[in-house]
Design a protein around this motif. Structure first.
Motif, PDB file in Angstrom:
ATOM      1  N   ALA A 290       0.848  -1.202   0.000  1.00 13.41           N
ATOM      2  CA  ALA A 290       0.000   0.000   0.000  1.00 13.41           C
ATOM      3  C   ALA A 290       0.878   1.245   0.000  1.00 13.41           C
ATOM      4  CB  ALA A 290      -0.917  -0.021   1.215  1.00 13.41           C
ATOM      5  N   ASN A 293       2.378   2.109  -3.198  1.00 14.22           N
ATOM      6  CA  ASN A 293       1.391   2.753  -4.050  1.00 14.22           C
ATOM      7  C   ASN A 293       1.269   4.234  -3.710  1.00 14.22           C
ATOM      8  OD1 ASN A 293      -0.888   3.021  -5.861  1.00 14.22           O
ATOM      9  ND2 ASN A 293      -2.086   3.165  -3.995  1.00 14.22           N
ATOM     10  N   PHE A 294       1.176   4.527  -2.425  1.00 16.32           N
ATOM     11  CA  PHE A 294       1.026   5.933  -2.035  1.00 16.32           C
ATOM     12  C   PHE A 294       2.226   6.763  -2.467  1.00 16.32           C
ATOM     13  CE2 PHE A 294      -1.619   4.196   1.652  1.00 16.32           C
ATOM     14  CZ  PHE A 294      -2.746   4.191   0.847  1.00 16.32           C
ATOM     15  N   GLY A 296       3.874   6.173  -4.987  1.00 15.88           N
ATOM     16  CA  GLY A 296       3.961   6.110  -6.443  1.00 15.88           C
ATOM     17  C   GLY A 296       5.128   5.314  -6.964  1.00 15.88           C
TER      18      GLY A 296
ATOM     19  N   PRO D  16       2.297   8.103 -13.192  1.00 15.94           N
ATOM     20  CA  PRO D  16       1.314   9.052 -13.706  1.00 15.94           C
ATOM     21  C   PRO D  16       1.728   9.560 -15.089  1.00 15.94           C
ATOM     22  CG  PRO D  16       1.996   9.598 -11.464  1.00 15.94           C
ATOM     23  CD  PRO D  16       2.915   8.545 -11.953  1.00 15.94           C
ATOM     24  N   GLU D 231      -1.076   0.126 -14.583  1.00 12.10           N
ATOM     25  CA  GLU D 231      -0.656  -0.972 -13.697  1.00 12.10           C
ATOM     26  C   GLU D 231      -0.903  -2.319 -14.352  1.00 12.10           C
ATOM     27  OE1 GLU D 231       0.706  -0.622 -10.740  1.00 12.10           O
ATOM     28  OE2 GLU D 231       0.312   1.477 -10.233  1.00 12.10           O
ATOM     29  N   ASP D 246      -6.397   0.949  -3.905  1.00 10.48           N
ATOM     30  CA  ASP D 246      -5.286   1.830  -3.558  1.00 10.48           C
ATOM     31  C   ASP D 246      -5.368   3.153  -4.314  1.00 10.48           C
ATOM     32  OD1 ASP D 246      -4.185   0.178  -1.707  1.00 10.48           O
ATOM     33  OD2 ASP D 246      -2.699  -0.712  -3.054  1.00 10.48           O
ATOM     34  N   TYR D 247      -5.737   3.084  -5.589  1.00 11.34           N
ATOM     35  CA  TYR D 247      -5.831   4.334  -6.350  1.00 11.34           C
ATOM     36  C   TYR D 247      -6.973   5.193  -5.852  1.00 11.34           C
ATOM     37  CZ  TYR D 247      -2.060   3.781  -9.600  1.00 11.34           C
ATOM     38  OH  TYR D 247      -0.804   3.701 -10.124  1.00 11.34           O
ATOM     39  N   ARG D 250      -5.702   6.886  -2.877  1.00 19.46           N
ATOM     40  CA  ARG D 250      -4.686   7.891  -3.139  1.00 19.46           C
ATOM     41  C   ARG D 250      -5.275   9.107  -3.827  1.00 19.46           C
ATOM     42  NH1 ARG D 250       0.202   6.031  -6.757  1.00 19.46           N
ATOM     43  NH2 ARG D 250       0.968   8.101  -7.327  1.00 19.46           N
TER      44      ARG D 250
END
Ligand SMILES: Nc1ncnc2c1ncn2[C@@H]1O[C@H](COP(=O)(O)OP(=O)(O)OP(=O)(O)O)[C@@H](O)[C@H]1O
Ligand SMILES: Nc1ncnc2c1ncn2[C@@H]1O[C@H](COP(=O)(O)OP(=O)(O)OP(=O)(O)O)[C@@H](O)[C@H]1O
Ligand SMILES: O[C@@H]1[C@@H](O)[C@H](O)OC[C@H]1O
Ligand SMILES: [Mg+2]
Ligand SMILES: [Mg+2]
Lengths: 324, 494, 326, 372
Positions: A290, A293-294, A296, D16, D231, D246-247, D250
């Motif tokens: 996790a 992911n945060f 990136g 991104p 992903e 998760d996205y 976020r």
């Protein structure tokens, strides 16, 4: 000659202790808090814990086997098999949910039993036994379902992994998976305090001593495999509920579980470590994902980060605990 | 002190394991061509000292000087290169490899970069020849040899190094009489070649036969070093145990204390035993004597179902039984305290309490009162530990042994098999255990006690059965002498 | 002491050779009954090619397993080395030697890392090599989304496809590597020491064996073997393939071949010849099932059973041999 | 050595933004495929698997041979439902051809390049009259396919391609650019301008999947939406759900989801549902579970397809070649899109959830039992 040493602290840094994994967890939580504070708010935390439940359960199951001095490489394929079998047997008929759950539990226990008996009675190293079982399960389940999962899971089946108690004060939604996890965790911890649990650890540390003290070593280890099979089944039920049928359901989970167990301070080879440590190890791994992911971290690089962190953690504790 | 320039000089050598002091400021010299014996009780630190000299352990303090130079060996390899060879007390052999491969492990002869197998075989045969052991084959896996022959391989392995200092840690433990003679001859030949020898043995006669000087170790300290000619066996023993032995052992059972026959072995036979006959009564301590490898442990283990009898009869209270596992034996009221405490006596990383409870848990007895009872027992046997939650590996050997005893006492066994119960245990703990063993007998238990420590065996037993080559060689009453036991054990008695 | 009979015992034919002979015989028969031919040229060539790839890795794996260790990173090392080789060559015959050199150097580096983790840092081999595998996986996943580079045509034509009769060059490479490994185990100090370390590290250490160095060397050699397998695969595929190692399950399959071949997973017993036979056994099961068009999934089940059964048979024999060990 | 030494795009690592274009992107092919989306097919309208788009015919007289024939098929894998459905369709087609085919040999490479190369070589020794290949990986299977061509028998490649024109024909629907473009176009048009898109891909390195993504990239860049993540899901629904979850954590909201394959579309939808968020515009594929969720939950969705009926065509093509008839080369099949308007006609409650609507199999022997 005789020396009276002071009583060690309960959380001393010693092999098998919980301190390292707690420290790691704390660091990760801190990093999460810095980057994504709202992750720690009850709703998202609940959902995180819920979806992490299966791997934590697998780690607990793997713990029993590892602490007794063995390996279970078949759990991932068992999860897949259980999910696929569940879908085919339930065939989208809600009425079949409970009978099928029972069948799965029996099946999981049976796979564990076979693993255990082959390992202990035929003296095949468990690495080989469970590797073979892995191949057999994957092959058999594809064969049985003709290569693609058929049937479908029922809504009541899926709810364990997907739904929860809504509108709980403060927490918001509490996933059923979390409840299942807590119950299993409590049972596991009680079990480890019981006669069985203590002899299990003894068997892993020194099977000769255990045998000569009246422990039926083969039986104890076999039970550990059965517990692992059961844990994998519960994990499969939650995982199938969470994400539905697929042949990928359990792919690679065995390595994840073993890694988690080792991170949690449990020694491969047996006799050392706590089931709570193993479960915290799994939680830490999930949190790590996790976190990546945060921050990136690109998906593809995550395994590098994961590998580096595992090696670092294990190397540090391994070198610290070896006297010459 | 010898006047020649010492080959080996130890000064103030110390060593601790897990915080327990095992060697404390030991000084020792060996001159070329000298046989220097090291004696002391079990656990005195002899083997540890030998391992330090041969690079197996690193000392915590002190200096090791060899051939005039201070050394700090990083491992056995360094020591070997310096010219130090060792015959280990425990076998250091690879069962799957051949005799020749074992003998040359670590220093295989090479020709043009390749291991010269022929040379290895030839050289091994020569070595075996030189110690009169032509019969030992050089090219079979070691696992196919018996214990005595493995001992021979171990000796050949040390000789292969062409060492200037050779350490022998209880080299005769597994040897028969005539083989011992051959070893003597070998030692003398080495001596003539100017090789220094460190010789560890519990057999004082051997020590007097061979040694030029004798060092006595006790509790990790050097008590004294004397010329052999200047001392007597009695004096040595006094140095070793630090007191007169006569008052040391608890009183024996009187004949009328003995109860009915609890256990009988008739013609007990298995891979290691040939037709053993044995009777064990309630209330007595039956001593089982013999050389190492004579089958004493095998008897206890057969009774306890570890390696059961394959033929013959075992009766308990006149009822024939078949005990096929330790568990079955435990159910029948038998307990077995193993000689190999580390290997099969303790669960090193579990707590004192877990260790003491292991057997009760395994057979699921006395669930309700078990915790209280075990704590009482731990107190009764005077375990000294920081607490019952301490991991057992941090306890001294003697205290570990007491925990193991508590484990068995918790089951209230009627028959107790003690295999070297005081091995590696200090004097104080020893007498606690002796008292305990005697008390158990007095309370009606039948006790079988194996000990390699002859005085202990003589001091504790109400009767002594002596084993030889897997069979009973004879029985001696209380009050027998060491000579009588040894005579039976080596087969020179009528 | 009762005299043990030490008369020359006939050396047992390792079970795997019997199993191999049996499989080939039964396979040939069943295929023949089915109207096919197991040993026609094309099938034999394919069989030997499959065996060459797996065999190279398995020989390396044998070394670490003999030493009491394990290498789970080989699959990634293979993928990596196909890429290093193919990208360095970039289709040019002139670059073959530097490319092979570079590939092997990279592999040796990975092996060194494995070895250091296992010996010096005392990380359990399972976790150490799993972790290194993850490191490599990350690199491969982030660096490559598909085949890259191009293998020198000369290498493709030789190592990749050339054969002498039904025997591909690559299989000869395997024979050579296995031969060298066999020779090294039987006739060099390194070999003797490696088996000793696997048998009992403490005995080895007390006998003066430099256990750390020996095991480290074994890890490097294992990675080098994986590297050779990678170079072979690159010649076969014509380019570097970032997932060829994992797709091929070379990690688990190589371990399976090793244990089927009679090498004890705990170390100290076994050898490369058994491993090669194990590889051939797996490959002939494949070939037979291919001929019979047996379902891949069924084949998987059979493999699982064969692996367990083979090791169970060894375990039984050892039980009967029953060397009592304290 | 953190940076890969040579420059494969690293689109996976792009994070991104969509980053640089994939090395798989070939402008001309892209343009050609998009043009084909509007092209009218030739051939029987009710049999899209026999239709061809803008065909160029190839002479095959040299391969003419008397029947019945032995057809051999080297299959990359059977490791996903799409391939399972396809293979069953192919087997049914073989059955439908009856006496024209004396033997059909199928070898499964289990997703291993190395094994498929060996398999192809192996098949060359088995007296096949024609060889059909569905390659595992484009570049790495090329030499093996070339070797097969040299052996002289007619080779038909379908589904995934190879880097050579030696086979008699290469059969597939319009392709990845078309697929990717349709989905991306839809998603970017239906979401709020400049909104956040999450792109989910199953695995890298397969041309038909890579081209899907590269076409989507073009569309997204043009529409100036914010691609917050690309992903890989490994086709694993659990992993998919976690990623989407998760996205959502976020970024709070995600305004559009694009997928390169439909297998895990349902998992992505569920991630939104379970988080209590509205499901944004999304694309899936013609897998029935997705069509059902689409219908039931009233999604704003579209399903470009890569029809499994293409598994029938290689058999048909091989027989035509052995008859010496001309075949289209390349043989481009139509690639329909399921939209809100025609959704109902593809829904079929009687078929299993992982079945593909575009199987074109209803007229084949054994339907529906064979596919259940
Ligand atoms: N590796 C070790 N770890 C912990 N303790 C050890 C170790 N080796 C020896 N000891 C302890 O050190 C003490 C001395 O042991 P050592 O083997 O040197 O005795 P010894 O004099 O050779 O006895 P014996 O006559 O029984 O052979 C014993 O208490 C033993 O338990
Ligand atoms: N070569 C062997 N084969 C089988 N078992 C053996 C062998 N050597 C020893 N054992 C077993 O190992 C144990 C201890 O070995 P050891 O030689 O010390 O035993 P022992 O002769 O029975 O007893 P002791 O040394 O106490 O007289 C015994 O149980 C014996 O049965
Ligand atoms: O196997 C692939 C399938 O998963 C995807 O959906 O479409 C292309 C195929 O090659
Ligand atoms: Mg000693
Ligand atoms: Mg003994």
């Amino acid at each position: 000659m005789s020396t009276l040493r002071s009583r060690p602290l309960p959380l001393r840094v010693r092999p098998g202790g919980l301190l390292p994994i707690l420290a790691m967890l704390a660091v990760l939580l801190l990093l999460v808090a810095v980057r994504q504070p709202d992750f720690l708010a009850p709703p998202s935390l609940m959902s995180f814990l819920g979806r992490s439940a299966p791997i934590i359960l697998l780690a607990a199951g793997q713990y029993f086997v590892i602490v007794s001095g063995e390996f279970d490489l078949s759990v991932g394929s068992l999860v897949t098999a259980q999910v696929v079998v569940a879908a085919r047997l339930i065939d989208s008929d809600p009425g079949r949910t409970w009978p099928v759950v029972a069948v799965l539990l029996v099946g999981g226990a049976l796979v564990g039993l076979v693993n255990g008996l082959i390992t202990t009675r035929l003296r095949v190293p468990s690495f080989v036994t469970t590797l073979g079982m892995y191949l057999i399960l994957v092959g058999a389940v594809y064969l049985w379902s003709n290569g693609a999962p058929r049937g479908g899971l029922s809504e009541p089946f899926r709810q364990f992994g997907r739904r929860g108690f809504e509108d709980v004060p403060v927490l918001g939604r509490v996933p059923y998976a979390l409840i299942v996890l807590l119950v299993v965790a409590a049972v596991a911890m009680l079990l480890m305090r019981s006669d069985f649990g203590r002899t299990l650890v003894a068997v892993g540390d020194n099977p000769r001593t255990a045998e000569l003290s009246g422990v039926r070593v083969w039986r104890t280890r076999t039970i550990a495999f059965v517990l692992s099979g059961l844990a994998a089944t519960v994990a499969a039920i939650l995982l199938g509920g969470y994400s539905g049928v697929s042949f990928q359901a359990g792919a690679g989970l065995e390595f994840g579980a073993i890694t988690a167990v080792v991170l949690g301070g449990v020694a491969l080879g047996g006799g050392r470590g706590a089931v709570l440590g193993a479960m915290l190890g799994a939680l830490t791994l999930e949190l790590l994902f996790a976190l990546m992911n945060f921050y990136g971290v690109p998906g593809a690089l995550r395994s590098t980060v994961q590998g580096a962190i595992i090696l670092l953690a294990v190397a540090v504790s391994a070198t610290r605990s070896v006297p010459r | 002190m010898s006047d020649a320039q010492p080959l080996l000089a130890l000064r103030g050598v110390g060593k601790s394991f897990l915080g327990v002091r095992v060697l404390d400021a030991v000084d020792l010299d060996v001159t070329p061509g000298e046989v220097h014996a090291v004696v002391g009780e079990n656990g005195a630190g002899k083997s540890t000292l030998m391992k330090i000299v041969s690079g197996g352990h690193a000392p915590d303090g002190g200096t090791v000087e060899f051939a005039g130079r201070p050394r700090s060996f990083r491992g056995p390899r360094d020591a070997q290169h310096a010219g130090i060879g060792i015959i280990h007390q425990e076998f250091n052999l690879l069962p799957e490899r051949t005799v020749a491969e074992n003998v040359h492990l670590g220093h295989e002869p090479v020709r043009r970069g390749l291991v010269d197998r022929r040379a290895m075989l030839t050289r091994t045969r020569e070595l075996l020849d030189s110690i009169g052991q032509q019969a030992v084959p050089a090219d079979v896996p070691v696992r196919r040899l018996g214990v005595a022959r493995q001992q021979v391989v171990e000796i050949a392995k040390a000789l292969a190094l062409d060492a200037r200092l050779l350490i022998m840690d209880e080299p005769t433990a597994a040897l028969a009489d005539h083989e011992v003679e051959l070893l003597y001859a070998l030692v003398r030949r080495l001596q003539e070649r100017g090789i220094g020898l460190l010789y560890v043995s519990h057999r004082l006669a051997e020590v007097f036969d061979l040694a030029d000087r004798i060092t006595v170790l006790k509790d990790g300290r050097r008590v004294t070093t004397v010329r052999t000619a200047d001392t007597t066996a009695d004096e040595l023993v006094r140095h070793m145990v630090g007191r007169e032995l006569s008052h040391y052992y608890p009183d024996r059972a009187r004949p009328d204390d003995r109860g009915p026959v609890r256990l009988t072995v008739r013609h007990g036979t298995n891979r290691r035993l040939r037709g053993v006959d044995l009777e064990l009564r309630a209330g007595e301590v039956l001593g089982l004597g013999g050389l190492q490898g004579s089958g004493r442990s095998a008897v206890a283990r057969a009774i306890f179902g570890v390696e059961p009898f394959t033929a013959g009869e075992l009766t308990l209270d006149d009822t024939p039984v078949r005990l096929r596992s330790p568990r079955a034996a435990m159910r029948a009221g038998i307990a077995y305290v193993t000689e190999d405490r580390k290997g099969e006596g303790i669960v090193a990383r579990q707590s004192v309490l877990d260790n003491a409870l292991l057997a009760s848990r395994a057979v699921g007895t006395g669930r309700a009162r078990r915790g209280v009872r075990v704590r009482e027992l731990l107190t009764a046997v005077q375990v000294r530990a920081a607490g019952v939650d301490q991991e057992i590996r941090f306890l001294s050997g003697g205290n570990q042994q007491k925990v193991v005893l508590a484990r068995w006492l918790a089951l209230d066994p009627r028959i107790l098999l003690f295999d070297e119960p005081t091995r590696g245990i200090d004097v104080g703990a020893k007498s606690t255990i002796h008292d305990l063993v005697r008390r158990l007998a007095r309370d009606g238990a039948a006790v079988l006690m194996i000990s390699s420590d002859l005085p202990e065996l003589l001091g504790m037993s109400d009767r002594i059965v002596v084993m030889r080559d897997g069979a009973v060689a004879g029985e001696l009453p209380a009050g027998a002498t060491e000579e009588e036991v040894v005579a039976l054990a080596v087969g020179t008695a009528r | 002491m009762s005299a043990l009979s030490l008369a020359a015992v006939p050396r047992r034919v390792p079970g795997v050779f019997l199993a191999l002979a049996l499989t080939l015989a039964v396979g040939w028969l069943v295929v023949a009954v089915n109207g096919g031919q197991l040993f026609n040229q094309a099938t034999t060539v394919s069989l030997l090619h499959v065996a060459a790839g797996l065999g190279l890795v398995a020989v390396g794996q044998t070394l670490v397993v003999l030493g009491g260790s394990l290498d789970l990173s080989v699959a990634y090392v293979i993928s990596l080395s196909t890429l290093v080789a193919a990208e360095t060559m970039n289709g040019s015959d002139g670059a073959v030697l530097p490319a092979v050199g570079l590939t092997l150097a990279v592999c040796a580096g990975v092996g060194l890392l494995n070895g250091v983790l296992v010996t010096r840092l005392r990380v359990n081999a399972f976790i150490a090599t799993l972790g290194v595998g993850l490191l490599l996986k990350g690199y491969l996943d982030s660096g490559y989304d598909g085949p890259a580079g191009s293998t020198a045509p000369a290498l493709v034509q030789t190592l990749g496809y050339q054969r002498i009769g039904p025997v591909p060059l690559s299989f000869l490479l395997l024979v050579a590597v296995a031969g060298v490994a066999w020779f090294a185990l039987a006739r060099t100090r390194f070999g003797h020491h490696l088996v000793a370390v696997g048998g009992d590290p403490e005995v080895a250490r007390l006998s003066g064996v430099r256990t750390t160095r020996v095991l480290l060397t074994a890890h490097v050699l294992c990675s080098l073997c994986a590297g050779l397998a990678g170079i072979y695969l690159a010649s076969r595929l014509g380019s570097g393939a970032p997932r060829v190692g994992t797709e091929g399950l070379y990690d688990l399959e190589s371990i399976a071949a090793v244990v089927i071949g009679g090498t004890a997973l705990a170390g100290g017993r076994g050898g490369v010849l058994g491993t090669v036979a194990g590889v051939l056994l797996l490959a002939s099961i494949d070939a037979t099932f291919n001929q019979l068009e047996v379902d891949a999934f069924f084949k998987q089940v059979v493999r699982g059973v064969v692996i367990i059964a083979a090791v169970a048979v060894y375990a039984r024999r050892n039980l009967r041999k029953a060397a009592w060990r304290p | 050595t953190d940076e890969p030494t040579t420059g494969p795009s690293g689109s996976a690592a792009a994070g991104p933004g969509t980053g640089e274009q994939s090395k798989f992107f070939v402008r001309a092919d892209y343009d050609a495929e998009l043009a084909l989306l509007d092209a009218a097919p030739t051939g029987p309208a009710d049999k899209p698997w026999e239709q061809a788009l803008n065909p160029t015919m190839k002479d095959t007289a040299t391969f003419k041979k008397a029947g019945p024939h032995k057809l051999c098929f080297s299959n990359a894998a059977l490791n996903n439902p799409w391939r399972q459905v396809g293979f069953k369709t192919m087997q049914a087609e073989v059955a439908a051809q009856g006496s024209r085919i004396s033997e059909f040999v199928h070898v499964d490479a289990e997703g291993k390049d190395q094994k498929q190369i060996a398999d192809i070589n192996d098949l060359l020794g088995r007296d096949c009259d024609a060889l059909i290949v569905s390659p595992n990986t484009t570049a790495t299977l090329t030499p093996a396919v070339e070797a097969a061509c040299r052996a002289g028998l007619p080779v038909v490649v379908f589904d995934r391609g190879v880097d050579t024109t030696c086979p008699v024909t290469f059969i597939n629907p319009i392709g990845g650019y078309g697929f990717g473009h349709v989905g991306a176009q839809f998603v970017s048009q239906r979401m709020k301008p400049g909104g956040k898109v999450l792109a989910l891909r199953i695995l890298p390195g397969v041309d038909v999947l890579e081209t899907r993504w590269s076409a989507a990239k073009v569309a997204f860049d043009k529409a100036k939406v914010d691609v917050v993540g690309v992903e890989f899901t490994d086709g694993d629904p659990a992993k998919t759900k976690k990623i989407v979850d998760d996205y959502l954590q976020r970024h709070g909201t995600i305004d559009g989801v694009w997928m390169d394959a439909g297998a895990v579309a349902v998992a992505a939808v569920e991630a939104f549902q379970d988080a209590g968020k509205p499901v944004p515009p999304i694309n899936g594929e013609d897998q029935l579970d997705f069509l059902k969720v689409w219908k039931d939950a009233g999604l704003t969705a579209i399903a470009p397809t890569y029809p499994t009926y293409q598994w029938r065509t290689p058999i048909i093509a091989a027989l035509r070649i052995l008859d010496g008839q001309q075949v289209a080369s390349p043989w481009k099949l139509p690639q329909p899109t399921i939209t809100q308007d025609n959704l109902d006609s593809y829904l079929d409650a009687d078929m299993p959830p992982l079945h593909y609507a575009m199987c074109g199999c209803t007229d084949l022997p054994g339907y529906p039992q064979r596919w259940k």
